[in-house]
Every structure is written in C-alpha cells, then in structure tokens.
Design a protein around this motif. Structure first.
Motif, PDB file in Angstrom:
ATOM      1  N   TYR A   8       0.813  -1.212   0.000  1.00 40.01           N
ATOM      2  CA  TYR A   8       0.000   0.000   0.000  1.00 40.01           C
ATOM      3  C   TYR A   8       0.851   1.270   0.000  1.00 40.01           C
ATOM      4  O   TYR A   8       0.474   2.281  -0.611  1.00 40.01           O
ATOM      5  N   VAL A  11       1.925   1.776  -3.470  1.00 40.65           N
ATOM      6  CA  VAL A  11       0.822   2.224  -4.319  1.00 40.65           C
ATOM      7  C   VAL A  11       0.687   3.738  -4.268  1.00 40.65           C
ATOM      8  O   VAL A  11       0.514   4.415  -5.293  1.00 40.65           O
ATOM      9  N   LEU A  12       0.747   4.308  -3.054  1.00 44.83           N
ATOM     10  CA  LEU A  12       0.590   5.757  -2.898  1.00 44.83           C
ATOM     11  C   LEU A  12       1.912   6.501  -3.055  1.00 44.83           C
ATOM     12  O   LEU A  12       1.918   7.733  -3.124  1.00 44.83           O
ATOM     13  N   TYR A  27      -2.738  10.431  -1.976  1.00 42.91           N
ATOM     14  CA  TYR A  27      -3.954   9.826  -2.541  1.00 42.91           C
ATOM     15  C   TYR A  27      -4.657  10.798  -3.489  1.00 42.91           C
ATOM     16  O   TYR A  27      -5.167  10.400  -4.540  1.00 42.91           O
ATOM     17  N   LYS A  30      -2.990  10.564  -6.810  1.00 37.98           N
ATOM     18  CA  LYS A  30      -3.338   9.342  -7.532  1.00 37.98           C
ATOM     19  C   LYS A  30      -4.779   9.371  -8.036  1.00 37.98           C
ATOM     20  O   LYS A  30      -5.081   8.915  -9.131  1.00 37.98           O
ATOM     21  N   TYR A  34      -5.603   8.992 -12.028  1.00 37.79           N
ATOM     22  CA  TYR A  34      -6.296   7.834 -12.582  1.00 37.79           C
ATOM     23  C   TYR A  34      -7.816   7.987 -12.589  1.00 37.79           C
ATOM     24  O   TYR A  34      -8.540   7.007 -12.767  1.00 37.79           O
ATOM     25  N   LYS A  48      -6.083   0.954 -11.186  1.00 43.41           N
ATOM     26  CA  LYS A  48      -5.166   1.716 -10.344  1.00 43.41           C
ATOM     27  C   LYS A  48      -5.931   2.717  -9.471  1.00 43.41           C
ATOM     28  O   LYS A  48      -5.501   3.017  -8.348  1.00 43.41           O
ATOM     29  N   GLU A  51      -7.146   0.615  -6.732  1.00 40.97           N
ATOM     30  CA  GLU A  51      -6.012   0.225  -5.913  1.00 40.97           C
ATOM     31  C   GLU A  51      -5.592   1.360  -4.972  1.00 40.97           C
ATOM     32  O   GLU A  51      -5.317   1.135  -3.786  1.00 40.97           O
ATOM     33  N   ALA A  52      -5.576   2.576  -5.497  1.00 37.88           N
ATOM     34  CA  ALA A  52      -5.207   3.730  -4.675  1.00 37.88           C
ATOM     35  C   ALA A  52      -6.244   3.973  -3.576  1.00 37.88           C
ATOM     36  O   ALA A  52      -5.895   4.304  -2.432  1.00 37.88           O
ATOM     37  N   ALA A  55      -5.723   1.389  -0.862  1.00 38.84           N
ATOM     38  CA  ALA A  55      -4.539   1.718  -0.055  1.00 38.84           C
ATOM     39  C   ALA A  55      -4.851   2.858   0.909  1.00 38.84           C
ATOM     40  O   ALA A  55      -4.470   2.820   2.089  1.00 38.84           O
ATOM     41  N   TYR A  56      -5.553   3.876   0.421  1.00 37.29           N
ATOM     42  CA  TYR A  56      -5.869   5.023   1.274  1.00 37.29           C
ATOM     43  C   TYR A  56      -6.820   4.618   2.402  1.00 37.29           C
ATOM     44  O   TYR A  56      -6.678   5.072   3.542  1.00 37.29           O
TER      45      TYR A  56
END
Length: 383
Positions: A8, A11-12, A27, A30, A34, A48, A51-52, A55-56
């Motif tokens: 994660y 990702v960020l 975040y 991102k 995206y 993505k 995914e972001a 993660a956030y």
C-alpha cells in the motif's frame, strides 16, 4: 484482468513513516491521475484508481494501518479479500464522496453517489417486547399470540399521508426522480454531483393536502396480534427477531422488525444451569437407612429411581437426558438430583424412646470424616 496486490505504501508512493497529511496528499494525486473522467475506457487506469482507494482506506485508518504494518494484507482482509477490487467505481465515490468534494473532483458519468438512482424507501422503527416463559415451555417450545401496540398503516389514506390520491403530486424540485444533480467545475471540466432531493427527501412526491386522520404521517397507533413461535431450549435473555413485524413505515415503506426478549420465570423445584437441571429431593430417615424406590419429579413428568440403603444426605444422582433440549442440537441436558435426608423436628414419646435405644449403637454413631464438597461432587459428574 486483476493485478497482483502491491504494498500500500508503494501504491501511494509514500514512506512507511508518512504522516496522515502526506498520505492524504498522495492519494489526491493518484485519484486525479487515474480518475475515470480523465481516462475514459482505460481499464488499467480504473484498476489503479481502485487500488489507490483501497490503499488510502487502510493507511488513513490508524487501526487498520497498525494491523497492516504488523501482518501485511492478511491483517486487513487477506490477499483476496476487502478493498474495492471487483467493485463498481461508484462504491468508491459513495465512500469517499466528501473527500472528493474537498479535492475538487466529483463522480463520473453522471452517476449518483453510491451508484444508484433509486428513490428512498422509508423503513419503520423496530420494536422490542418481553415474553415470559415457564421452564416447562422452554423444554417443549411454545407458540404464543401476543398483542403488540404499534404503528400501523393509516386505513384512510393507505399510508400515503395524503387526503386523497389527487393530493399527491410529483415533486417539482426533482421532477419525481427523488434526486437532484448539481453541476460544478473541477480539474477535468464540468462535473455532476447527485444527491437526495431536499424537498421530497428522495420519495419523488409531495403532498398538497395531508390526511386528517394521520396528519400526513401515513401511520396511526394501533395494535396487532402476532403469533410468535419460540423453539425449545431458549434461555433467559435470548432475543428472537421477527422481520417486518415492527412499526409500519410511511408511503408504504418497509416495516420495522420486532425483537422478542425471552424472560424465564423462576421454577419452584428446578434450578437451571445451561441445559442441565438441579433438583433438591428429600427422603425420610427410614428410606435413607433401609433404601427405597421413589418417584421424583422431572421437567416432563416423573422418573422412578432407587435409593440405596445407607444413602447419605448430600448424595448426588444423575438422570441422563432428563434436562432441557439444546436450541441448536439434538443433545439434551441431564437432571442432577441432590438427595437430602429429612430430619423430623417433632416426635412422640414412643418415637423418641425407640430412637434412644439405638442412639449408642455403633452403627448410629456418625463418623467425622471429610467429605467432598457439593461443587466437587458436581464436577465429578462431568469429568
């Protein structure tokens, strides 16, 4: 095709010791990069974006972040669980809608927050009642017809709250849709945000003349006799749920639920411990000395048991499967009988003389020795 789950922090694009403000800023970048409106039809960008968001959601929550730092993805739902992978994009906008407004970006494609354009369906409030049960009813299960005071649909307006069908009009604010759309400028151009109509509160209708019997509420105070089926083996404090048997809702909405709280009455003979029952049973002095066959009460009748000669007060007898049934199994508890010897308080002169003749005999002299306690004896039954 679904991507492998990445770290994660990776990702960020933040360090593992990043503070909350840094994570939020990363975040935002991102989400803008995206965003579906910026990448129409791009499946990779959509994944993505999800995914972001996933993660956030974890790193912005101190509790989830701590579990993630200790156990990785397994600590927050596992490699295949949780997050937004496989969900609709609108789920993300529904969860982070206020955050996107703060970022200055909105939903895409004119979709409503939360992904739907459904009108609001009202739900009636829940009710909770107590039902008293005897131990005999617990042993067999029972059906009870219970009169419940509750809100019921208004019989005059059919729960619409309007004086007549002509008094119900389409909402002029939302044109009967139940939602309104606001247009605002963002980094990607014109965005549309959808929300509940403030005039009709999502129903799509307004009442021009209220029903005089329910004052426009659509429900009135009433009562209903409800059949409650209570299974065998329930316990004091247990709660049963009857879907749709609570208060009625306005505009023919969904009824609330009825919760039935079991209140077990104290029994004059038996004491309950789970599915086992305990009984104090008295026998006479001659029965204890000579032995006897006696009929003892059970929860569903009587049982004949043998009292051995020389039975001491405090002896325990166990009757298998004479207790209560289990609510989720076919197993039945036992009946534990605590034998007590009844000592008479008033004797005749002849009776006293008879006993005095034997009072010095060796067989009648008590032996002072330690006996196991009641709790120890009970424990031995279950070892």
């Amino acid at each position: 095709m679904r991507m492998e789950k990445r770290d994660y922090y990776e990702v960020l694009g933040v360090a593992k010791d990043a503070d909350a403000a840094t994570i939020k800023k990363a975040y935002r970048q991102k989400a803008i990069q995206y965003h579906p409106d910026k990448n129409p039809g791009d499946k990779e960008a959509e994944e993505k974006f999800k995914e972001a968001a996933e993660a956030y959601e974890v790193l912005s929550n101190p509790e989830k972040r701590e579990r993630y730092d200790r156990f990785g993805h397994a600590g927050v739902g596992g490699a295949a669980g949780g997050g937004f992978q496989g969900f609709d994009i609108s789920d993300i906008f529904g969860r982070f809608g206020d955050l996107f407004e703060e970022f200055g970006i909105g939903g895409f494609g004119g979709r409503a927050r939360g992904g739907g354009q459904q009108r609001v369906v009202q739900k009636g409030t829940n009710l909770r009642i107590k039902v008293k049960m005897t131990l005999e009813e617990v042993a067999t299960g029972v059906e009870k017809n219970i009169k419940v005071q509750k809100y019921v649909p208004c019989p005059h307006c059919g729960s619409t709250g309007a004086k007549s069908p002509d008094a119900v009009k389409s909402c002029p604010t939302c044109k009967g849709r139940g939602f309104t759309v606001q247009t605002r400028q963002s980094l990607f151009g014109t965005m549309q945000m959808q929300g509940e109509c403030p005039t009709c509160h999502g129903s799509g209708k307004v009442i021009t003349e209220k029903c005089p019997h329910c004052a426009g509420n659509g429900v009135v105070k009433g009562e209903e006799v409800i059949n409650v089926k209570i299974p065998a083996g329930v316990a004091n404090g247990m709660q049963l749920s009857l879907t749709g048997k609570g208060n009625a809702a306005q505009n023919n909405g969904v009824n609330g639920d009825l919760f039935v709280l079991i209140e077990e009455e104290k029994h004059p003979l038996f004491e309950r411990d789970g599915n086992n029952l305990y009984l104090d049973y008295y026998i006479s002095f001659p029965q204890a000395v000579l032995g006897a066959t006696v009929d003892i009460p059970t929860i569903d009748g009587k049982a004949r048991i043998k009292i051995n000669p020389g039975t001491q007060s405090g002896s325990l007898l166990r009757l298998n499967r004479k207790g209560l049934p289990g609510i989720r199994s076919y197993e039945r508890g036992d009946l534990i009988v605590n034998i007590n010897v009844w000592i008479p308080k008033n004797l005749t002169k002849e009776q006293k003389q008879c006993l005095e003749q034997w009072s010095t005999a060796p067989e009648f002299i008590p032996k002072n020795e330690r006996r196991t306690s009641f709790f120890e004896r009970v424990k031995q039954f279950f070892d």
